[in-house]
Design an enzyme around this catalytic site. Structure first.
Site, PDB file in Angstrom:
ATOM      1  CG  HIS A 114      -2.046  -0.986   1.113  1.00 37.34           C
ATOM      2  ND1 HIS A 114      -2.944  -1.012   0.088  1.00 37.34           N
ATOM      3  CD2 HIS A 114      -2.378  -2.020   1.933  1.00 37.34           C
ATOM      4  CE1 HIS A 114      -3.800  -2.000   0.264  1.00 37.34           C
ATOM      5  NE2 HIS A 114      -3.482  -2.630   1.377  1.00 37.34           N
ATOM      6  CD  GLU A 153      -5.344  -8.904   3.791  1.00 35.15           C
ATOM      7  OE1 GLU A 153      -5.436  -7.687   4.006  1.00 35.15           O
ATOM      8  OE2 GLU A 153      -4.625  -9.397   2.893  1.00 35.15           O
ATOM      9  CG  ASP A 162      -8.279  -5.421   3.346  1.00 34.86           C
ATOM     10  OD1 ASP A 162      -8.787  -4.286   3.293  1.00 34.86           O
ATOM     11  OD2 ASP A 162      -7.253  -5.726   2.725  1.00 34.86           O
TER      12      ASP A 162
END
Length: 261
Positions: A49, A154, A180
């Site tokens: 990310h 996730e 998530d």
């Protein structure tokens, strides 16, 4: 030849918490020493990310080895070329996000562990031995033992398959990506929700059954974190560099604004 030391793995094998810190904003190698002095055991070098480059990841990893803190890199799902280059150049573990099945976990191990555990290719000796020349067989064996192979759970599918994922030889940590997972369950940000607690219980039970280490990521609320640590989470992401910087800066400006001019 002395074994390669991974302080995070050492803590886990001793039944202690292995505390990590997310590195997204920092780019200089000093962050490794600073976070070691702060008491963390591993760096979460985020190339999924964040905008961290492989070069920055490698430089911080090399500094981390000397500082006595384990450099662990997260790569985008399926980006094994980045993962193995990070391992070749100082990382002591890889976090692979979005792993939903045992088959996907086996592919992770295949790509990230040297033979006979997996099929990662030899890329020469990197910083793990201080750039000294060592036998490739000996180095491969030592690095297989030292490196942490971490898969992130996730989705509800991943939790449902936690036991088959934990059963895969070569997987070391099942790390729950709480943000998530909550989003996928329709309870975004609700880390106190009993459904998330049940997911943690299932993953932790699977880890305990198969001798793997359960992990917690994405939860930084000090009122909630103990709930999952008391359940058995041991590989714990304790916060992010940006969050710590902002909290410290806001605390100082808040104090200074109260002073009389």
């Amino acid at each position: 030849m002395a074994a390669v030391r991974n302080v995070a793995r050492d803590k886990l094998e001793q039944g202690q918490l292995a505390l990590g810190v997310g590195i997204r904003m920092s780019r200089s190698v000093e962050i490794a020493k600073a976070m070691a002095v702060a008491g963390f055991d591993w760096l979460f070098l985020d190339m999924e990310h964040g905008v961290m480059s492989l070069e920055a990841c490698a430089q911080i990893s090399t500094a981390a080895l000397d500082a006595g803190i384990a450099p662990i890199a997260r790569v985008p799902n399926g980006e094994y070329a980045i993962a193995t280059r990070a391992l070749d150049n100082g990382a002591l573990g890889i976090v692979v996000p979005h792993v939903d099945t045992g088959a996907e976990a086996r592919e992770v191990v295949n790509r990230l562990k040297y033979p006979p555990v997996g099929h990662r290719s030899m890329g020469g000796i990197g910083p793990h031995y201080g750039l000294r020349s060592v036998g490739t067989g000996e180095a491969a064996q030592a690095l297989n033992v030292a490196n942490l192979t971490i898969v992130m759970l996730e989705t509800p599918t991943a939790i449902k398959n936690a036991e088959e994922i934990a059963a895969v030889p070569g997987v070391d940590v099942l790390l729950i990506g709480s943000n998530d997972l909550c989003a996928e369950m329709g309870i975004p940000g609700d880390f106190a929700n009993d459904r998330l607690a049940e997911a943690y219980r299932a993953a932790i039970a699977a880890c305990q059954k198969h001798g793997k280490f359960p992990g917690m990521a994405g939860i930084y609320n000090e009122a909630i974190m103990p709930r999952y640590i008391e359940m058995g989470a041991r590989f714990v992401l304790g916060g992010q560099d940006g969050g710590f910087l902002m909290a410290g800066a806001a605390q100082r400006t808040g104090f200074l604004r109260t002073l009389s001019v």
